[in-house]
Design an enzyme around this catalytic site. Structure first.
Site, short mmCIF file in Angstrom:
data_model
loop_
_atom_site.label_atom_id
_atom_site.label_comp_id
_atom_site.label_asym_id
_atom_site.label_seq_id
_atom_site.Cartn_x
_atom_site.Cartn_y
_atom_site.Cartn_z
N ASP A 1 97.55 19.53 120.50
CA ASP A 1 96.37 20.32 120.89
C ASP A 1 96.89 21.73 121.22
O ASP A 1 98.10 21.96 121.26
CB ASP A 1 95.70 19.68 122.12
CG ASP A 1 94.48 20.46 122.61
OD1 ASP A 1 93.70 20.94 121.77
OD2 ASP A 1 94.31 20.61 123.84
N SER A 2 95.96 22.62 121.54
CA SER A 2 96.39 23.96 121.98
C SER A 2 96.99 23.89 123.39
O SER A 2 97.77 24.76 123.76
CB SER A 2 95.19 24.89 121.98
OG SER A 2 94.20 24.39 122.87
N HIS B 1 89.29 19.22 125.77
CA HIS B 1 89.46 19.61 127.18
C HIS B 1 88.30 19.08 128.05
O HIS B 1 88.46 18.89 129.26
CB HIS B 1 89.48 21.14 127.34
CG HIS B 1 90.79 21.79 127.01
ND1 HIS B 1 91.27 21.89 125.73
CD2 HIS B 1 91.72 22.39 127.81
CE1 HIS B 1 92.44 22.52 125.74
NE2 HIS B 1 92.73 22.84 126.99
N GLU C 1 92.07 24.67 131.38
CA GLU C 1 93.52 24.83 131.17
C GLU C 1 94.17 25.45 132.40
O GLU C 1 95.28 25.11 132.78
CB GLU C 1 93.74 25.71 129.93
CG GLU C 1 95.16 25.79 129.45
CD GLU C 1 95.66 24.51 128.75
OE1 GLU C 1 94.86 23.81 128.12
OE2 GLU C 1 96.87 24.25 128.85
N CYS D 1 85.13 19.09 122.45
CA CYS D 1 86.39 19.78 122.73
C CYS D 1 87.17 18.81 123.60
O CYS D 1 86.61 18.24 124.55
CB CYS D 1 86.13 21.09 123.48
SG CYS D 1 87.65 21.85 124.13
N CYS E 1 92.55 17.95 118.85
CA CYS E 1 91.91 19.23 119.14
C CYS E 1 90.76 19.38 118.15
O CYS E 1 90.98 19.24 116.93
CB CYS E 1 92.94 20.34 118.93
SG CYS E 1 92.25 22.00 118.96
#
Ligand code: DGL
Length: 266
Positions: free
Chosen positions: A11-12, A188, A154, A186, A74
């Site tokens: 993922d990022s 996250h 994040e 998403c 992601c």
């Protein structure tokens, strides 16, 4: 014959941990190499070409680490780069994206109206809208980009006043009136699932990619006889740029201290 090679998950940033944890819970014998591209996040504001370039590099690296399968944990990368990855690696390994298992799970539930919230890149790709409608033509799909949410999470802002204010600002939107369900598109967002649930006063069903992706991974491993032996599960966490909040969140998720390594793969 067991296959004890690791599963590569990327993922990022920390979002994909929601998926890797679900995989570890369902398949505790499987080892995982998790790569968070913290140097380049957020992916959600980048172009399809840029996200595809990052995804290709990361997958090449994970395959060099002898991963037996790659989970694109992601949505921004799954929507921008999944086809590019399949084309580039031409069947040399199994790829799992986070979109299809979620769409398949939601589309046969008989909903009339669903909301999709995600990064700008995911919403702009139109992949969710198109896939949901291809499964159920009469479904009313309301999509909204919520670009502040992933960077906010994040940075460790979840379960508090800041996240509640931002969530309200995005969801207080007439478009979402009368939705039956909302898709957290998403990886996250499962970290703010409870806050989204409170915002909707538990009147809207909430879906994410975590457990459905883990089930998809299991199905592929079983079908291809690539499951690991008992007690193999070893986890490696790597990032392209060290951040404390990543290490904290990963430790919280896995319920133990984790060793975070910074890797320059560029
Ligand atoms: N977790 C990611 C996603 O599912 C990326 C968030 C970001 O880097 O913008 O889209």
């Amino acid at each position: 014959m067991a296959d004890n090679r690791p599963i590569g998950v990327f993922d990022s940033g920390i979002g994909g941990l929601t998926v890797s944890k679900a995989i570890s819970d369902l398949l505790p014998n499987e080892s995982i190499i998790y790569f968070g591209d913290t140097k380049h996040l957020p992916y959600g504001d980048k172009s399809k070409e840029t996200i595809s370039y990052y995804a290709l590099k990361i997958c090449k690296y994970l395959l060099e680490q002898d991963c037996k399968m790659i989970v694109v944990a992601c949505n921004s990368a799954s929507t921008a780069a999944y086809d590019v990855l399949l084309d580039f690696f031409k069947g040399s390994t199994d790829f799992v994206n986070v979109v299809d298992p979620l769409v398949n799970n939601v589309s046969d539930k008989g909903f009339a109206k669903v909301g999709v919230i995600a990064t700008k890149a995911t919403i702009k790709s139109n992949v969710y809208q198109a896939k949901l409608l291809s499964k159920n033509k009469s479904l009313d799909v309301i999509s909204k980009a919520t670009p502040l949410l992933a960077p906010m999470i994040e940075k460790g802002f979840h379960s508090g006043e800041v996240s509640q204010t931002v969530i309200k600002a995005y969801l207080e939107d007439d478009q979402f009136d009368q939705i039956d369900a909302i898709l957290l598109a998403c990886t996250h967002y499962p970290l703010i699932k409870d806050e989204i649930d409170s915002y909707f006063k538990s009147k809207v069903k909430i879906y994410d990619s975590t457990t459905v992706v883990a089930e998809e991974v299991k199905q592929i491993l079983v079908e291809k006889h690539k499951e690991a032996d008992k007690n193999q599960g070893v986890y490696q966490f790597q990032v392209s740029d060290y951040t404390e909040s990543f290490e904290e969140t990963a430790s919280l998720f896995y319920g133990k201290e984790i060793n975070l390594a910074e890797k320059d793969i560029w």
